[in-house]
Design a protein around this motif. Structure first.
Motif, PDB file in Angstrom:
ATOM      1  N   ILE A 113      31.933  57.810  71.438  1.00 59.99           N
ATOM      2  CA  ILE A 113      32.789  57.227  70.414  1.00 59.99           C
ATOM      3  C   ILE A 113      31.911  56.761  69.254  1.00 59.99           C
ATOM      4  O   ILE A 113      31.011  55.939  69.433  1.00 59.99           O
ATOM      5  N   ASP A 114      32.177  57.303  68.066  1.00 57.79           N
ATOM      6  CA  ASP A 114      31.440  56.882  66.875  1.00 57.79           C
ATOM      7  C   ASP A 114      32.132  55.739  66.147  1.00 57.79           C
ATOM      8  O   ASP A 114      31.473  54.866  65.588  1.00 57.79           O
ATOM      9  N   TRP A 115      33.456  55.776  66.125  1.00 60.36           N
ATOM     10  CA  TRP A 115      34.224  54.788  65.372  1.00 60.36           C
ATOM     11  C   TRP A 115      35.480  54.425  66.151  1.00 60.36           C
ATOM     12  O   TRP A 115      35.928  55.186  67.006  1.00 60.36           O
ATOM     13  N   VAL A 116      36.050  53.283  65.800  1.00 67.96           N
ATOM     14  CA  VAL A 116      37.355  52.881  66.324  1.00 67.96           C
ATOM     15  C   VAL A 116      38.209  52.460  65.132  1.00 67.96           C
ATOM     16  O   VAL A 116      37.878  51.496  64.436  1.00 67.96           O
ATOM     17  N   PHE A 117      39.290  53.192  64.876  1.00 72.35           N
ATOM     18  CA  PHE A 117      40.213  52.798  63.816  1.00 72.35           C
ATOM     19  C   PHE A 117      41.088  51.658  64.331  1.00 72.35           C
ATOM     20  O   PHE A 117      41.640  51.731  65.419  1.00 72.35           O
ATOM     21  N   LEU A 118      41.227  50.602  63.523  1.00 74.33           N
ATOM     22  CA  LEU A 118      41.873  49.375  63.981  1.00 74.33           C
ATOM     23  C   LEU A 118      43.162  49.057  63.235  1.00 74.33           C
ATOM     24  O   LEU A 118      43.657  47.938  63.347  1.00 74.33           O
ATOM     25  N   ARG A 119      43.688  50.001  62.508  1.00 74.70           N
ATOM     26  CA  ARG A 119      44.826  49.684  61.654  1.00 74.70           C
ATOM     27  C   ARG A 119      45.979  50.645  61.896  1.00 74.70           C
ATOM     28  O   ARG A 119      45.949  51.792  61.474  1.00 74.70           O
ATOM     29  N   ARG A 120      46.984  50.177  62.586  1.00 74.40           N
ATOM     30  CA  ARG A 120      48.168  50.994  62.856  1.00 74.40           C
ATOM     31  C   ARG A 120      48.816  51.442  61.546  1.00 74.40           C
ATOM     32  O   ARG A 120      48.872  50.695  60.580  1.00 74.40           O
ATOM     33  N   ASP A 121      49.292  52.685  61.531  1.00 75.32           N
ATOM     34  CA  ASP A 121      50.005  53.294  60.398  1.00 75.32           C
ATOM     35  C   ASP A 121      49.092  53.731  59.259  1.00 75.32           C
ATOM     36  O   ASP A 121      49.593  54.275  58.262  1.00 75.32           O
ATOM     37  N   MET A 122      47.790  53.520  59.353  1.00 79.66           N
ATOM     38  CA  MET A 122      46.922  53.951  58.256  1.00 79.66           C
ATOM     39  C   MET A 122      46.965  55.479  58.135  1.00 79.66           C
ATOM     40  O   MET A 122      47.019  56.194  59.136  1.00 79.66           O
ATOM     41  N   PRO A 123      46.977  56.010  56.915  1.00 76.77           N
ATOM     42  CA  PRO A 123      46.999  57.461  56.748  1.00 76.77           C
ATOM     43  C   PRO A 123      45.652  58.091  57.076  1.00 76.77           C
ATOM     44  O   PRO A 123      44.598  57.491  56.838  1.00 76.77           O
ATOM     45  N   LEU A 124      45.708  59.273  57.652  1.00 77.52           N
ATOM     46  CA  LEU A 124      44.519  60.048  57.982  1.00 77.52           C
ATOM     47  C   LEU A 124      44.776  61.494  57.594  1.00 77.52           C
ATOM     48  O   LEU A 124      45.920  61.939  57.527  1.00 77.52           O
ATOM     49  N   GLN A 125      43.701  62.234  57.368  1.00 77.59           N
ATOM     50  CA  GLN A 125      43.838  63.655  57.035  1.00 77.59           C
ATOM     51  C   GLN A 125      43.271  64.500  58.167  1.00 77.59           C
ATOM     52  O   GLN A 125      42.119  64.329  58.568  1.00 77.59           O
ATOM     53  N   VAL A 126      44.091  65.395  58.696  1.00 76.38           N
ATOM     54  CA  VAL A 126      43.658  66.319  59.745  1.00 76.38           C
ATOM     55  C   VAL A 126      43.000  67.527  59.090  1.00 76.38           C
ATOM     56  O   VAL A 126      43.584  68.164  58.215  1.00 76.38           O
ATOM     57  N   THR A 127      41.786  67.846  59.526  1.00 71.80           N
ATOM     58  CA  THR A 127      41.050  68.974  58.945  1.00 71.80           C
ATOM     59  C   THR A 127      40.769  70.090  59.946  1.00 71.80           C
ATOM     60  O   THR A 127      40.355  71.174  59.535  1.00 71.80           O
ATOM     61  N   ALA A 128      40.972  69.843  61.252  1.00 69.76           N
ATOM     62  CA  ALA A 128      40.717  70.875  62.263  1.00 69.76           C
ATOM     63  C   ALA A 128      41.463  70.521  63.535  1.00 69.76           C
ATOM     64  O   ALA A 128      41.843  69.358  63.760  1.00 69.76           O
ATOM     65  N   GLU A 129      41.683  71.540  64.388  1.00 71.36           N
ATOM     66  CA  GLU A 129      42.369  71.359  65.663  1.00 71.36           C
ATOM     67  C   GLU A 129      41.589  72.065  66.771  1.00 71.36           C
ATOM     68  O   GLU A 129      40.992  73.116  66.538  1.00 71.36           O
ATOM     69  N   TYR A 130      41.609  71.451  67.948  1.00 69.82           N
ATOM     70  CA  TYR A 130      41.007  72.079  69.125  1.00 69.82           C
ATOM     71  C   TYR A 130      41.707  71.526  70.355  1.00 69.82           C
ATOM     72  O   TYR A 130      41.531  70.353  70.699  1.00 69.82           O
ATOM     73  N   GLY A 131      42.528  72.342  70.997  1.00 75.46           N
ATOM     74  CA  GLY A 131      43.268  71.863  72.155  1.00 75.46           C
ATOM     75  C   GLY A 131      44.145  70.684  71.777  1.00 75.46           C
ATOM     76  O   GLY A 131      44.934  70.749  70.830  1.00 75.46           O
TER      77      GLY A 131
END
Length: 209
Positions: free
Chosen positions: A100-118
C-alpha cells in the motif's frame, strides 16, 4: 453582504483531515500523463501517400483504432468515478500482494480511472497521486472538487447570474448536468452553476444531461 444579497459560504466539513495518508517512504509517486506529441508539420503541400497498416506478426494482437476502452468493463478510459468509502487503500500493483502506497481518506472524492486489470482499477486524484484500487471501493456517482478559492455557484450558467453560494477551494460537490463551459453542482443543500474550468472531476469536452 454583497450586492447579490446574503451569500452562503460552504466550508470543508473536515478541513483538519488529510485527503490521503502515505503508507511508504516519503518519495511521492506521481502518476502524470505524458505530454502529447506535437502535430507533425507537412514538408510540402502535396498530399502524403497513404501508408497501409503494418502486418501483424504471428501471435501479436492488433489494437483497434478509436477511443480507448477498459478491457474489463468496456467503459471509456480515462473516466471519472468517486471514492465509495471513507478509507481506500491505494496499492502499487493490481493485487493484495502489492504494498500500500497511499490511503485515500475522503469519501466521495473524485478520481480518474486510467487502466483496468481484473477487479482492479488504476486511479489518480487531483494532485496526480494514485495507484491501484479494488473496484468495490469506487462508485459511478460523479463528484467534482472546487479548484478555486471562493468558487461562486450561480443561478444560471452565465457569469452575470446571481450567486447562490460560494465554495471553499477543495469542497466536494455532486456533479449534475454539464454544458460546454458550465456544470450544475450540488453542495451543502445548495445548487448552482460553476465554470467547468474551475472544477476537477469532469472532462473539458464532457456534456451531461
Amino acid at each position: 453582504m454583497t450586492h447579490f444579497g446574503h451569500i452562503v459560504t460552504l466550508l470543508l466539513a473536515f478541513a483538519a483531515q488529510p485527503l490521503l495518508a502515505q503508507e511508504t517512504d516519503p518519495a511521492r509517486p506521481r502518476l502524470r500523463p505524458s505530454a502529447p506529441a506535437p502535430a507533425p508539420t507537412p514538408e510540402s503541400e502535396a498530399p502524403a501517400p497513404a501508408i497501409p497498416p503494418a502486418p501483424t506478426a504471428p501471435g501479436e494482437i492488433a489494437i483497434p483504432a478509436g477511443p480507448a476502452r477498459g478491457p474489463e468493463t468496456n467503459l471509456p478510459l480515462p473516466r471519472f468515478v468517486s471514492l465509495s468509502t471513507g478509507r481506500g487503500n491505494v496499492r502499487r500493483g493490481p493485487s493484495l500482494s502489492h504494498r500500500i502506497d497511499w490511503v485515500f481518506l475522503r469519501r466521495d472524492m473524485p478520481l480518474q480511472v486510467t487502466a483496468e486489470y481484473g477487479h482492479w482499477r488504476r486511479v489518480t486524484d487531483r494532485e496526480g497521486v494514485g495507484g491501484w484500487m479494488h473496484y468495490a471501493m469506487l462508485s459511478g456517482v460523479r463528484t467534482v472538487i472546487a479548484d478555486a478559492e471562493m468558487l461562486p455557484l450561480r443561478a444560471r450558467p452565465n457569469a452575470e447570474a446571481s450567486i447562490v453560494a460560494q465554495l471553499e477551494g477543495g469542497v466536494v460537490a455532486r456533479l449534475g448536468e454539464c454544458e460546454p463551459e458550465w456544470c450544475r453542482l450540488t453542495a451543502g443543500g445548495y445548487k448552482g452553476w460553476a465554470p467547468k474550468s474551475l472544477i476537477w472531476g469532469v472532462a473539458p469536452d464532457e456534456i451531461r444531461d
